[in-house]
Design an enzyme around this catalytic site. Structure first.
Site, PDB file in Angstrom:
ATOM      1  N   LYS A  10      32.502  84.220  63.303  1.00  0.00           N
ATOM      2  CA  LYS A  10      32.101  83.632  61.880  1.00  0.00           C
ATOM      3  C   LYS A  10      32.581  82.379  62.122  1.00  0.00           C
ATOM      4  O   LYS A  10      33.207  81.840  61.190  1.00  0.00           O
ATOM      5  CB  LYS A  10      32.623  84.805  61.074  1.00  0.00           C
TER       6      LYS A  10
ATOM      7  N   TYR B 187      43.179  93.347  60.680  1.00  0.00           N
ATOM      8  CA  TYR B 187      43.453  94.607  60.921  1.00  0.00           C
ATOM      9  C   TYR B 187      45.188  94.609  61.294  1.00  0.00           C
ATOM     10  O   TYR B 187      45.589  95.560  61.435  1.00  0.00           O
ATOM     11  CB  TYR B 187      42.869  95.301  62.107  1.00  0.00           C
TER      12      TYR B 187
ATOM     13  N   ASP C 114      26.613  87.253  61.070  1.00  0.00           N
ATOM     14  CA  ASP C 114      25.598  87.841  60.235  1.00  0.00           C
ATOM     15  C   ASP C 114      24.408  87.600  61.013  1.00  0.00           C
ATOM     16  O   ASP C 114      23.509  88.713  60.777  1.00  0.00           O
ATOM     17  CB  ASP C 114      25.633  87.022  58.992  1.00  0.00           C
TER      18      ASP C 114
ATOM     19  N   ASP D 105      34.321  96.075  64.373  1.00  0.00           N
ATOM     20  CA  ASP D 105      34.238  97.345  63.288  1.00  0.00           C
ATOM     21  C   ASP D 105      32.765  97.628  62.631  1.00  0.00           C
ATOM     22  O   ASP D 105      32.178  98.635  62.654  1.00  0.00           O
ATOM     23  CB  ASP D 105      35.409  97.334  62.392  1.00  0.00           C
TER      24      ASP D 105
END
Ligand code: NAP
Length: 401
Positions: free
Chosen positions: A217, A150, A266, A290
């Site tokens: 992640k 972002y 995930d 987000d």
């Protein structure tokens, strides 16, 4: 009684000084802002008054209203008022096309360095939900707000700039990036990771929460997402060892301390659905946050009712905001749910230390929904509901305070 309205200030030791009658800037918002803001304001004012407070709302402009009146989507005046008065609230804003900003919301966050995006996600009695046990959902997401993909560091495929970078990466690192690729950069810094996780730990301490989950992640993006986690665990050891402990340092048995654990993004999205009771405070990077914020909001009634805030705990600045957009097809029709901006106001009251007024609003909201008095979005999912207008819903909640 002091009836003079005053500014909220921050003491040298980093504590907010909230006067009895504070001045609070607000942006009504574009689109459905004209509907939701007056409905929410009525409830906030009624609850504040019940507890001896009068808020002097100070309107500031942004978005279409600002553009129409000043020719500027985000006037400097708006920024300086938020800077001066510290705490404010806003409705949704249209993203200007060709207006010089990627998004007004992102611009506000970046200019004021509002590094935490705070999104509490809990179920309110009676709200229609797609899951079987929505009452188990009670999580608070701390999403990093200033970096990651972002940060806006992107180069467009086919431009000389991207070709220059592609050649540099090939020559310097041997990285072979395909022709006609766009390239984005994902910066994750130690400073930004630490201050975000620090805020999450402080929140967990202040609100007597049991655990913090670092969502990342890092199995794939080792030096960005992985380091977010690594710096998080180091921070716990260095600054919070008296109140919190990492999973590996206690074998998952934290005693009376807050347990800090981590989960790959995930799997986290699966666990919040299948084992919601195990998730409490969540600290995560910008993009993961987000996705998680809206996915979680869906479990407890959707974005029509999800509150949010963008906060810098060091400077004291905070902007509380409706998390949905301007929903232009409903603008001015007095039909949408004012719950998101109203609950953002509740979050603001909690932040100001007005917890009794905040709790009263939640009780009144739950009582209204329990009587099945709801706006269209809930009415279409509830049998026997009385569908009311946005303003009528606000009035019904205010009546129950
Ligand atoms: P949106 O305005 O959030 O609307 C999408 C859908 O969400 C609506 O059609 C409606 O669903 C539901 N919804 C939104 N607000 C609701 C409310 N108060 N009560 C009940 N349901 C509500 O998203 P968008 O149409 O993608 O975006 C429109 C504009 O908003 C764009 O300019 C976008 O950039 C901007 N935006 C601003 C913000 C912000 O200011 N924070 C955030 C997101 C988007 P149903 O039609 O199914 O009822």
């Amino acid at each position: 009684m002091n009836l003079m309205a005053e500014k909220i200030t921050m003491s040298a030791s980093g504590v907010l000084n909230v006067p009895t009658n504070p001045i609070i800037p607000f942006i009504e918002g574009d689109g459905t802002g004209v509907d939701i803001w007056p409905a929410a304001k009525l409830v906030l004012d009624t609850a504040a008054k019940k507890h001896g407070h009068t808020i002097e709302w100070k309107e500031v402009l942004a978005g279409e209203k600002a553009f129409n009146e000043t020719g500027n989507w985000l006037p400097d005046e708006t920024i300086s008022v938020f800077r001066e008065y510290l705490i404010g609230i806003k409705g949704p804003l249209t993203t200007p096309i060709g207006g010089g900003f990627r998004s007004l919301n992102v611009a506000l966050r970046q200019i004021l360095d509002l590094y935490v995006c705070l999104r509490p996600v809990r179920w309110f009695q009676g709200v229609p939900s797609p899951v079987k046990r929505p009452e188990l959902v009670d999580m608070v997401i701390f999403r990093e707000n200033t970096e990651d993909v972002y940060a806006g560091l992107e180069l467009e495929a086919g431009t000389p700039e991207v070709e220059k970078l592609r050649s540099f990466l090939k020559d310097s690192y041997g990285w072979d990036i395909r022709e006609m690729s766009s390239i984005g950069i994902k910066p994750i810094s130690k400073m930004a990771s630490e201050r975000l996780i620090r805020a999450a730990v402080q929140y967990a301490v202040d609100h007597k929460r049991e655990s913090i989950t670092l969502v990342h992640k890092g199995n794939i993006q080792k030096f960005t997402e992985g380091y977010f986690m690594k710096w998080g665990y180091e921070l716990i050891r260095n600054e919070f060892s008296d109140v919190a402990v990492g999973w590996d340092d206690c074998g998952g048995k934290p005693g009376s301390k807050i347990l800090v654990k981590d989960v790959i993004a995930d799997i986290a999205l699966q666990q919040v659905l299948t084992r919601p009771a195990e998730m409490d405070v969540i600290a995560t990077t910008n993009l993961n946050g987000d996705y998680m914020s809206d996915a979680l909001a869906a479990q407890v009634g959707g974005i029509g009712i999800a509150p949010g805030a963008n906060i810098n705990y060091v400077t004291g600045h905070g902007i509380f905001e409706a998390t949905h957009g301007t929903a232009p097809k409903y603008a001015g029709k007095d039909v949408v749910n004012p719950g998101s901006v109203l609950l953002s106001g509740v979050l603001m009251f909690e932040h100001l230390g007005w917890t009794e007024a905040a709790d009263d609003i939640i009780r009144a909201l739950e009582a209204t929904i329990a009587e099945k008095i709801v706006t269209y979005d809930f009415a279409r999912q509830m049998e026997g509901a009385t569908e009311v207008k946005c303003s009528e819903f606000g009035a019904a909640v205010a009546d129950r305070l």
